[in-house]
Design a protein around this motif. Structure first.
Motif, PDB file in Angstrom:
ATOM      1  N   PHE A 115       0.837  -1.199   0.000  1.00 39.18           N
ATOM      2  CA  PHE A 115       0.000   0.000   0.000  1.00 39.18           C
ATOM      3  C   PHE A 115       0.875   1.254   0.000  1.00 39.18           C
ATOM      4  O   PHE A 115       0.663   2.178  -0.788  1.00 39.18           O
ATOM      5  CB  PHE A 115      -0.929  -0.010   1.211  1.00 39.18           C
ATOM      6  N   ALA A 116       1.891   1.274   0.860  1.00 39.47           N
ATOM      7  CA  ALA A 116       2.785   2.437   0.919  1.00 39.47           C
ATOM      8  C   ALA A 116       3.525   2.633  -0.395  1.00 39.47           C
ATOM      9  O   ALA A 116       3.769   3.770  -0.820  1.00 39.47           O
ATOM     10  CB  ALA A 116       3.790   2.273   2.063  1.00 39.47           C
ATOM     11  N   SER A 117       3.848   1.550  -1.080  1.00 36.05           N
ATOM     12  CA  SER A 117       4.623   1.656  -2.323  1.00 36.05           C
ATOM     13  C   SER A 117       3.819   2.256  -3.471  1.00 36.05           C
ATOM     14  O   SER A 117       4.402   2.806  -4.412  1.00 36.05           O
ATOM     15  CB  SER A 117       5.150   0.276  -2.734  1.00 36.05           C
ATOM     16  N   VAL A 118       2.490   2.152  -3.405  1.00 37.00           N
ATOM     17  CA  VAL A 118       1.665   2.646  -4.520  1.00 37.00           C
ATOM     18  C   VAL A 118       0.815   3.855  -4.164  1.00 37.00           C
ATOM     19  O   VAL A 118       0.332   4.553  -5.064  1.00 37.00           O
ATOM     20  CB  VAL A 118       0.752   1.520  -5.072  1.00 37.00           C
ATOM     21  N   TYR A 119       0.603   4.131  -2.876  1.00 34.54           N
ATOM     22  CA  TYR A 119      -0.234   5.265  -2.495  1.00 34.54           C
ATOM     23  C   TYR A 119       0.474   6.566  -2.872  1.00 34.54           C
ATOM     24  O   TYR A 119       1.599   6.833  -2.450  1.00 34.54           O
ATOM     25  CB  TYR A 119      -0.518   5.237  -0.994  1.00 34.54           C
ATOM     26  N   MET A 120      -0.181   7.361  -3.702  1.00 31.39           N
ATOM     27  CA  MET A 120       0.388   8.622  -4.201  1.00 31.39           C
ATOM     28  C   MET A 120       1.804   8.402  -4.767  1.00 31.39           C
ATOM     29  O   MET A 120       2.709   9.209  -4.550  1.00 31.39           O
ATOM     30  CB  MET A 120       0.387   9.689  -3.103  1.00 31.39           C
ATOM     31  N   ARG A 121       1.973   7.277  -5.453  1.00 33.07           N
ATOM     32  CA  ARG A 121       3.237   6.870  -6.093  1.00 33.07           C
ATOM     33  C   ARG A 121       4.360   6.574  -5.101  1.00 33.07           C
ATOM     34  O   ARG A 121       5.526   6.568  -5.457  1.00 33.07           O
ATOM     35  CB  ARG A 121       3.693   7.915  -7.124  1.00 33.07           C
ATOM     36  N   GLY A 122       3.970   6.316  -3.863  1.00 33.60           N
ATOM     37  CA  GLY A 122       4.966   5.869  -2.903  1.00 33.60           C
ATOM     38  C   GLY A 122       5.177   6.816  -1.741  1.00 33.60           C
ATOM     39  O   GLY A 122       5.592   7.954  -1.940  1.00 33.60           O
ATOM     40  N   ILE A 123       4.848   6.339  -0.532  1.00 32.55           N
ATOM     41  CA  ILE A 123       5.125   7.106   0.676  1.00 32.55           C
ATOM     42  C   ILE A 123       5.961   6.228   1.616  1.00 32.55           C
ATOM     43  O   ILE A 123       6.071   5.022   1.426  1.00 32.55           O
ATOM     44  CB  ILE A 123       3.833   7.593   1.374  1.00 32.55           C
ATOM     45  N   ARG A 124       6.534   6.847   2.620  1.00 32.54           N
ATOM     46  CA  ARG A 124       7.443   6.121   3.509  1.00 32.54           C
ATOM     47  C   ARG A 124       6.684   5.170   4.429  1.00 32.54           C
ATOM     48  O   ARG A 124       5.518   5.401   4.765  1.00 32.54           O
ATOM     49  CB  ARG A 124       8.248   7.116   4.348  1.00 32.54           C
ATOM     50  N   PHE A 125       7.377   4.076   4.823  1.00 33.19           N
ATOM     51  CA  PHE A 125       6.746   3.167   5.780  1.00 33.19           C
ATOM     52  C   PHE A 125       7.774   2.527   6.692  1.00 33.19           C
ATOM     53  O   PHE A 125       8.971   2.489   6.392  1.00 33.19           O
ATOM     54  CB  PHE A 125       5.873   2.135   5.060  1.00 33.19           C
ATOM     55  N   VAL A 126       7.279   2.044   7.844  1.00 34.37           N
ATOM     56  CA  VAL A 126       8.094   1.421   8.879  1.00 34.37           C
ATOM     57  C   VAL A 126       7.533   0.042   9.177  1.00 34.37           C
ATOM     58  O   VAL A 126       6.316  -0.127   9.290  1.00 34.37           O
ATOM     59  CB  VAL A 126       8.087   2.277  10.170  1.00 34.37           C
ATOM     60  N   GLN A 127       8.408  -0.940   9.299  1.00 33.55           N
ATOM     61  CA  GLN A 127       7.997  -2.286   9.701  1.00 33.55           C
ATOM     62  C   GLN A 127       8.125  -2.424  11.219  1.00 33.55           C
ATOM     63  O   GLN A 127       9.185  -2.182  11.791  1.00 33.55           O
ATOM     64  CB  GLN A 127       8.883  -3.343   9.034  1.00 33.55           C
ATOM     65  N   ILE A 128       7.014  -2.831  11.863  1.00 34.05           N
ATOM     66  CA  ILE A 128       7.013  -3.128  13.301  1.00 34.05           C
ATOM     67  C   ILE A 128       6.509  -4.562  13.452  1.00 34.05           C
ATOM     68  O   ILE A 128       5.325  -4.800  13.706  1.00 34.05           O
ATOM     69  CB  ILE A 128       6.130  -2.147  14.089  1.00 34.05           C
ATOM     70  N   PRO A 129       7.380  -5.545  13.264  1.00 30.19           N
ATOM     71  CA  PRO A 129       6.934  -6.946  13.255  1.00 30.19           C
ATOM     72  C   PRO A 129       6.591  -7.444  14.656  1.00 30.19           C
ATOM     73  O   PRO A 129       7.383  -7.308  15.591  1.00 30.19           O
ATOM     74  CB  PRO A 129       8.148  -7.681  12.689  1.00 30.19           C
TER      75      PRO A 129
END
Length: 362
Positions: A115-129
């Motif tokens: 979702f982060a990779s395609v929303y508005m052509r890419g926004i930043r994201f953090v993994q919290i596993p």
């Protein structure tokens, strides 16, 4: 803020993996290291929200936070759910400066990352596993995806996170079935790339079953180091990174056949790894003694080595959608000894069917 361990992943977009940190400390890290963040979009799972969202948000006093809750299940990794997330994000006012936080296991990480990779052509994201599977495997390497009826993870992108933030305390509420999913990936990493880790798992089987925290911290660290090493050698899966798919060609076929219900990813990988091991044994690549060690460890940890009532011909057909395949030829990962595996490009359907028949109970 005390950092117990930090690993660096060098890639097209380098990022850090923090192990043994607190959920409540992430906000201070983002504020200090990244800056300019105002809006956080937390994508999470109902059970994780219940147990851990409050702790996470306690560290976010400097940010506007919105929470998007995704129902449980692999079937939620879909274009339909992606569309719903988009609608919800727009309603929250998410823009190109927002940051997505994937708080959960492998499904949440894959879905929120894509979702982060395609929303508005890419926004930043953090993994919290928050699951063992995500901590040892899926949060590392930048793979994001959703499923399609034709196959698992067919729609996706290589999209590294800003950071991976791992709080081991989230394992305390993890159901044993979810622990098994992570153990399957850990055994896989040991078989394909770390004989010493395999021996560690053999020696500590009972402590793993007893869920001794120190053992899980060590196996998590050692397991993900295998993945980090391979990923840094081959970020976009052009060659060596395919080794990380040991068991997945078979396992994904099982998951697809079940429409992503009834068989977890870890169980699919476990059975798939055994099928691949049998195929390797039939080819003379691995000794019967090492096959027995693999079988004994997998069974000893409570992971499955067989499945009932499946049609091997249907599963063989489903393997045709595997992303590793080239020019119509099925590409498989086979172990040739404990701690090492090979990419095999000449596997024929007959030997694959024979391997399936060894793990299918009629």
């Amino acid at each position: 803020m005390k950092m117990k361990q930090k690993l660096e992943v060098t890639s097209s977009r380098p990022y850090s993996i923090f192990l043994g940190v607190g959920l409540e400390d992430l906000g201070a890290y983002l504020e200090k290291e990244l800056g300019g963040i105002e809006h956080l979009l937390i994508v999470t799972h109902p059970r994780v929200k219940e147990h851990y969202l409050e702790r996470l948000i306690n560290g976010f006093s400097a940010f506007q936070c919105d929470v998007l809750v995704v129902p449980p299940g692999e079937e939620e990794k879909s274009l339909e759910r992606l569309s719903k997330l988009t609608s919800e994000a727009v309603a929250c006012g998410a823009d190109r400066h927002s940051v997505v936080l994937a708080l959960g296991g492998g499904v949440i990480g894959d879905l929120a990352g894509f979702f982060a990779s395609v929303y508005m052509r890419g926004i930043r994201f953090v993994q919290i596993p928050t699951t063992l599977l995500a901590q040892v495997d899926s949060s590392i390497g930048g793979k994001t995806a959703v499923n399609h009826p034709s196959g698992k993870n067919l729609l996706g992108a290589f999209y590294p996170p800003l950071v991976v933030w791992t709080d081991f305390s989230t394992l305390e509420t993890l159901p044993w079935e979810e622990v098994l999913n992570g153990l399957a990936e850990t055994v896989k990493h040991a078989v394909l790339g770390d004989a010493a880790l395999f021996s560690f798992l053999e020696t500590n089987q009972q402590k793993i079953i007893d869920r001794i925290p120190e053992i899980y911290q060590e196996l998590t660290s050692r397991s993900l180091q295998v993945k980090v090493r391979v990923v840094m050698e081959d970020e976009k899966e052009k060659g060596q990174r395919m080794l990380l798919n040991l068991g997945h060609s078979f396992g994904h076929a099982l998951e697809t056949e079940a429409a992503y219900q009834g068989i977890s990813h870890g169980k699919g990988v476990s059975i798939g790894m055994i099928a691949a091991t049998y195929l390797a044994e039939a080819r003379g690549l691995i000794t019967s003694a090492e096959v027995k060690r693999i079988l004994d460890l997998v069974k000893g940890l409570g992971l499955p080595i067989q499945i009932q009532g499946k049609d091997p011909e249907i599963l063989l057909h489903l393997m045709e959608a595997d992303k590793k395949n080239q020019k119509g030829q099925k590409v498989l990962i086979l172990p040739d000894k404990i701690g090492h595996a090979l990419v095999v490009r000449d596997a024929c359907d007959e030997e694959i069917l024979q391997a399936w028949n060894k793990v299918i109970i009629k």
